[in-house]
Design a protein around this motif. Structure first.
Motif, PDB file in Angstrom:
ATOM      1  N   SER A 113       0.815  -1.217   0.000  1.00 24.90           N
ATOM      2  CA  SER A 113       0.000   0.000   0.000  1.00 24.90           C
ATOM      3  C   SER A 113       0.852   1.272   0.000  1.00 24.90           C
ATOM      4  CB  SER A 113      -0.974   0.012   1.175  1.00 24.90           C
ATOM      5  OG  SER A 113      -0.310   0.188   2.389  1.00 24.90           O
ATOM      6  N   TYR A 114       2.104   1.164   0.450  1.00 22.58           N
ATOM      7  CA  TYR A 114       3.028   2.305   0.437  1.00 22.58           C
ATOM      8  C   TYR A 114       4.058   2.229  -0.692  1.00 22.58           C
ATOM      9  CZ  TYR A 114       1.212   4.039   4.859  1.00 22.58           C
ATOM     10  OH  TYR A 114       0.395   4.554   5.837  1.00 22.58           O
ATOM     11  N   ASP A 115       3.800   1.390  -1.683  1.00 19.57           N
ATOM     12  CA  ASP A 115       4.709   1.237  -2.841  1.00 19.57           C
ATOM     13  C   ASP A 115       6.124   0.874  -2.426  1.00 19.57           C
ATOM     14  OD1 ASP A 115       2.706   1.839  -4.696  1.00 19.57           O
ATOM     15  OD2 ASP A 115       3.109   3.988  -4.586  1.00 19.57           O
ATOM     16  N   ARG A 116       6.272  -0.038  -1.468  1.00 20.66           N
ATOM     17  CA  ARG A 116       7.588  -0.467  -1.003  1.00 20.66           C
ATOM     18  C   ARG A 116       7.943  -1.874  -1.479  1.00 20.66           C
ATOM     19  NH1 ARG A 116       8.762   4.084  -0.876  1.00 20.66           N
ATOM     20  NH2 ARG A 116       8.488   5.425   0.903  1.00 20.66           N
ATOM     21  N   SER A 117       6.917  -2.704  -1.711  1.00 18.53           N
ATOM     22  CA  SER A 117       7.175  -4.057  -2.205  1.00 18.53           C
ATOM     23  C   SER A 117       5.904  -4.640  -2.803  1.00 18.53           C
ATOM     24  CB  SER A 117       7.677  -4.969  -1.077  1.00 18.53           C
ATOM     25  OG  SER A 117       6.624  -5.292  -0.184  1.00 18.53           O
ATOM     26  N   LEU A 118       6.089  -5.699  -3.555  1.00 16.04           N
ATOM     27  CA  LEU A 118       4.998  -6.488  -4.114  1.00 16.04           C
ATOM     28  C   LEU A 118       5.425  -7.942  -3.952  1.00 16.04           C
ATOM     29  CD1 LEU A 118       2.330  -6.751  -5.684  1.00 16.04           C
ATOM     30  CD2 LEU A 118       3.666  -6.501  -7.795  1.00 16.04           C
ATOM     31  N   ARG A 119       4.916  -8.593  -2.899  1.00 11.30           N
ATOM     32  CA  ARG A 119       5.332  -9.958  -2.552  1.00 11.30           C
ATOM     33  C   ARG A 119       4.246 -10.928  -2.998  1.00 11.30           C
ATOM     34  NH1 ARG A 119       9.767  -9.697   0.853  1.00 11.30           N
ATOM     35  NH2 ARG A 119      10.180  -7.615   1.678  1.00 11.30           N
ATOM     36  N   LEU A 120       4.502 -11.547  -4.134  1.00 11.25           N
ATOM     37  CA  LEU A 120       3.517 -12.399  -4.791  1.00 11.25           C
ATOM     38  C   LEU A 120       3.804 -13.880  -4.564  1.00 11.25           C
ATOM     39  CD1 LEU A 120       3.597 -10.438  -8.142  1.00 11.25           C
ATOM     40  CD2 LEU A 120       1.765 -10.347  -6.431  1.00 11.25           C
ATOM     41  N   PHE A 121       2.736 -14.659  -4.573  1.00  7.10           N
ATOM     42  CA  PHE A 121       2.879 -16.112  -4.541  1.00  7.10           C
ATOM     43  C   PHE A 121       2.157 -16.695  -5.739  1.00  7.10           C
ATOM     44  CE2 PHE A 121       4.419 -15.060  -0.465  1.00  7.10           C
ATOM     45  CZ  PHE A 121       5.314 -16.071  -0.150  1.00  7.10           C
ATOM     46  N   ILE A 122       2.633 -17.858  -6.163  1.00  6.67           N
ATOM     47  CA  ILE A 122       2.181 -18.480  -7.400  1.00  6.67           C
ATOM     48  C   ILE A 122       1.377 -19.734  -7.067  1.00  6.67           C
ATOM     49  CG2 ILE A 122       2.933 -19.483  -9.590  1.00  6.67           C
ATOM     50  CD1 ILE A 122       5.632 -17.881  -9.095  1.00  6.67           C
ATOM     51  N   PHE A 123       0.183 -19.818  -7.672  1.00 10.92           N
ATOM     52  CA  PHE A 123      -0.710 -20.957  -7.499  1.00 10.92           C
ATOM     53  C   PHE A 123      -1.026 -21.520  -8.880  1.00 10.92           C
ATOM     54  CE2 PHE A 123      -1.322 -17.912  -4.156  1.00 10.92           C
ATOM     55  CZ  PHE A 123      -1.602 -18.628  -3.002  1.00 10.92           C
TER      56      PHE A 123
ATOM     57  N   PHE B 156       8.965  -8.428  -5.570  1.00 12.36           N
ATOM     58  CA  PHE B 156       9.569  -7.192  -6.041  1.00 12.36           C
ATOM     59  C   PHE B 156       9.742  -6.329  -4.802  1.00 12.36           C
ATOM     60  CE2 PHE B 156       7.315  -9.038  -9.542  1.00 12.36           C
ATOM     61  CZ  PHE B 156       8.130  -8.820 -10.643  1.00 12.36           C
ATOM     62  N   THR B 157      10.973  -6.106  -4.390  1.00  9.65           N
ATOM     63  CA  THR B 157      11.257  -5.405  -3.142  1.00  9.65           C
ATOM     64  C   THR B 157      12.191  -4.219  -3.398  1.00  9.65           C
ATOM     65  OG1 THR B 157      13.134  -6.856  -2.663  1.00  9.65           O
ATOM     66  CG2 THR B 157      10.972  -7.520  -1.783  1.00  9.65           C
ATOM     67  N   GLN B 158      12.501  -3.516  -2.326  1.00  9.69           N
ATOM     68  CA  GLN B 158      13.398  -2.359  -2.389  1.00  9.69           C
ATOM     69  C   GLN B 158      12.952  -1.363  -3.455  1.00  9.69           C
ATOM     70  OE1 GLN B 158      17.605  -3.488  -2.347  1.00  9.69           O
ATOM     71  NE2 GLN B 158      16.986  -5.514  -1.653  1.00  9.69           N
ATOM     72  N   MET B 159      11.645  -1.122  -3.503  1.00  8.54           N
ATOM     73  CA  MET B 159      11.097  -0.187  -4.489  1.00  8.54           C
ATOM     74  C   MET B 159      11.506   1.237  -4.137  1.00  8.54           C
ATOM     75  SD  MET B 159       7.318  -1.616  -5.318  1.00  8.54           S
ATOM     76  CE  MET B 159       7.146  -3.079  -6.329  1.00  8.54           C
ATOM     77  N   ILE B 160      12.065   1.906  -5.127  1.00  9.02           N
ATOM     78  CA  ILE B 160      12.525   3.282  -4.960  1.00  9.02           C
ATOM     79  C   ILE B 160      11.823   4.137  -6.005  1.00  9.02           C
ATOM     80  CG2 ILE B 160      14.507   4.830  -5.035  1.00  9.02           C
ATOM     81  CD1 ILE B 160      16.260   2.373  -4.359  1.00  9.02           C
ATOM     82  N   GLN B 161      11.169   5.167  -5.550  1.00  9.98           N
ATOM     83  CA  GLN B 161      10.546   6.141  -6.452  1.00  9.98           C
ATOM     84  C   GLN B 161      11.558   7.271  -6.666  1.00  9.98           C
ATOM     85  OE1 GLN B 161       7.504   5.417  -7.685  1.00  9.98           O
ATOM     86  NE2 GLN B 161       7.359   3.603  -6.402  1.00  9.98           N
ATOM     87  N   GLY B 162      11.133   8.317  -7.317  1.00  2.00           N
ATOM     88  CA  GLY B 162      12.026   9.465  -7.487  1.00  2.00           C
ATOM     89  C   GLY B 162      12.987   9.275  -8.638  1.00  2.00           C
TER      90      GLY B 162
ATOM     91  N   SER C 297      13.133   2.115  -9.321  1.00  2.00           N
ATOM     92  CA  SER C 297      13.671   0.770  -9.486  1.00  2.00           C
ATOM     93  C   SER C 297      13.230  -0.144  -8.356  1.00  2.00           C
ATOM     94  CB  SER C 297      15.201   0.826  -9.532  1.00  2.00           C
ATOM     95  OG  SER C 297      15.700   1.288  -8.296  1.00  2.00           O
ATOM     96  N   CYS C 298      13.421  -1.446  -8.570  1.00  2.00           N
ATOM     97  CA  CYS C 298      13.139  -2.449  -7.549  1.00  2.00           C
ATOM     98  C   CYS C 298      13.981  -3.685  -7.837  1.00  2.00           C
ATOM     99  CB  CYS C 298      11.654  -2.803  -7.515  1.00  2.00           C
ATOM    100  SG  CYS C 298      11.010  -3.536  -9.020  1.00  2.00           S
ATOM    101  N   CYS C 299      13.963  -4.615  -6.882  1.00  2.00           N
ATOM    102  CA  CYS C 299      14.701  -5.868  -7.016  1.00  2.00           C
ATOM    103  C   CYS C 299      13.725  -7.031  -7.064  1.00  2.00           C
ATOM    104  CB  CYS C 299      15.652  -6.052  -5.841  1.00  2.00           C
ATOM    105  SG  CYS C 299      16.954  -4.819  -5.794  1.00  2.00           S
ATOM    106  N   LEU C 300      14.030  -8.000  -7.883  1.00  2.00           N
ATOM    107  CA  LEU C 300      13.205  -9.193  -8.048  1.00  2.00           C
ATOM    108  C   LEU C 300      13.908 -10.396  -7.446  1.00  2.00           C
ATOM    109  CD1 LEU C 300      10.942 -10.954  -9.380  1.00  2.00           C
ATOM    110  CD2 LEU C 300      12.345 -10.897 -11.474  1.00  2.00           C
ATOM    111  N   GLY C 301      13.168 -11.167  -6.666  1.00  2.00           N
ATOM    112  CA  GLY C 301      13.635 -12.447  -6.156  1.00  2.00           C
ATOM    113  C   GLY C 301      12.513 -13.452  -6.310  1.00  2.00           C
ATOM    114  N   TYR C 302      12.840 -14.728  -6.464  1.00  2.00           N
ATOM    115  CA  TYR C 302      11.794 -15.713  -6.728  1.00  2.00           C
ATOM    116  C   TYR C 302      12.240 -17.107  -6.327  1.00  2.00           C
ATOM    117  CZ  TYR C 302      14.757 -15.686 -10.876  1.00  2.00           C
ATOM    118  OH  TYR C 302      15.839 -15.683 -11.709  1.00  2.00           O
TER     119      TYR C 302
END
Length: 188
Positions: free
Chosen positions: A65-75, A89-95, A99-104
């Motif tokens: 909700s604060y645009d800081r991460s998007l932690r998704l799970f797959i079904f 998708f974490t470490q979201m940086i605006q401005g 950018s952000c980082c992807l891990g899976y």
């Protein structure tokens, strides 16, 4: 509060967790513990209990909700209550960076079917179009050929090599650094 996205692909459902998913997420990580452990940071002692995941789910929704991460799970659509993987998708940086980082991760039993590529492809479109990210970074250990293949299929390009970069399973590991940039990015 912004509505959390749900991505429906030909074979998958990709979404944030809800409190009802706690048994499924604990099962996913317990079932795949030996397989995932060599590729992930050391887990906290309480990682496999309900309280930990209840807090994580709440935290994920707040971060989203604060645009800081998007932690998704797959079904898998054929078993919509069983988690087969995750894409964060974490470490979201605006401005100036946008950018952000992807891990899976993906269950050992689900390897080799193209599920991760399918899930991340749908997620990337949302991260670029709706969250207006310009760059997604993703890193992998040099010996993780499956991860390298997924990123290559998705269009990520290698940007460098970082020695002793991330603490994985109690050991500093080298990583190949990759990124994907949004060709349609525009300042809003």
């Amino acid at each position: 509060m912004i509505e959390a996205p749900v991505f429906i692909t030909p074979r998958l459902i990709v979404r944030l967790l809800s409190q009802r998913d706690i048994p499924a997420v604990i099962h996913y990580y317990k079932e795949n513990r030996a397989f995932l452990e060599p590729f992930e940071p050391t887990k906290p002692k309480n990682f496999y209990n309900r309280e930990f995941w209840s807090h994580q789910i709440d935290k994920s929704l707040i971060e989203f909700s604060y645009d800081r991460s998007l932690r998704l799970f797959i079904f898998n659509k054929s078993q919509p209550d069983k988690i087969i993987g995750g894409a964060n998708f974490t470490q979201m940086i605006q401005g100036v960076s946008y950018s952000c980082c992807l891990g899976y991760s993906l269950a050992e039993s689900e390897q080799g079917h193209g599920y991760m590529t399918e899930a991340i492809q749908a997620s990337i479109q949302y991260v670029f179009d709706d969250l207006n990210m310009h760059r997604i970074c993703a890193n992998y250990m040099p010996h993780n050929r499956r991860s390298a293949s997924v990123l290559k299929r998705l269009g990520f390009v290698i940007e460098g090599y970082a020695g002793n970069y991330i603490l994985i399973n109690g050991k500093w590991e080298d990583h190949i650094l990759t990124s994907l940039t949004n060709p349609n990015w525009a300042e809003r």
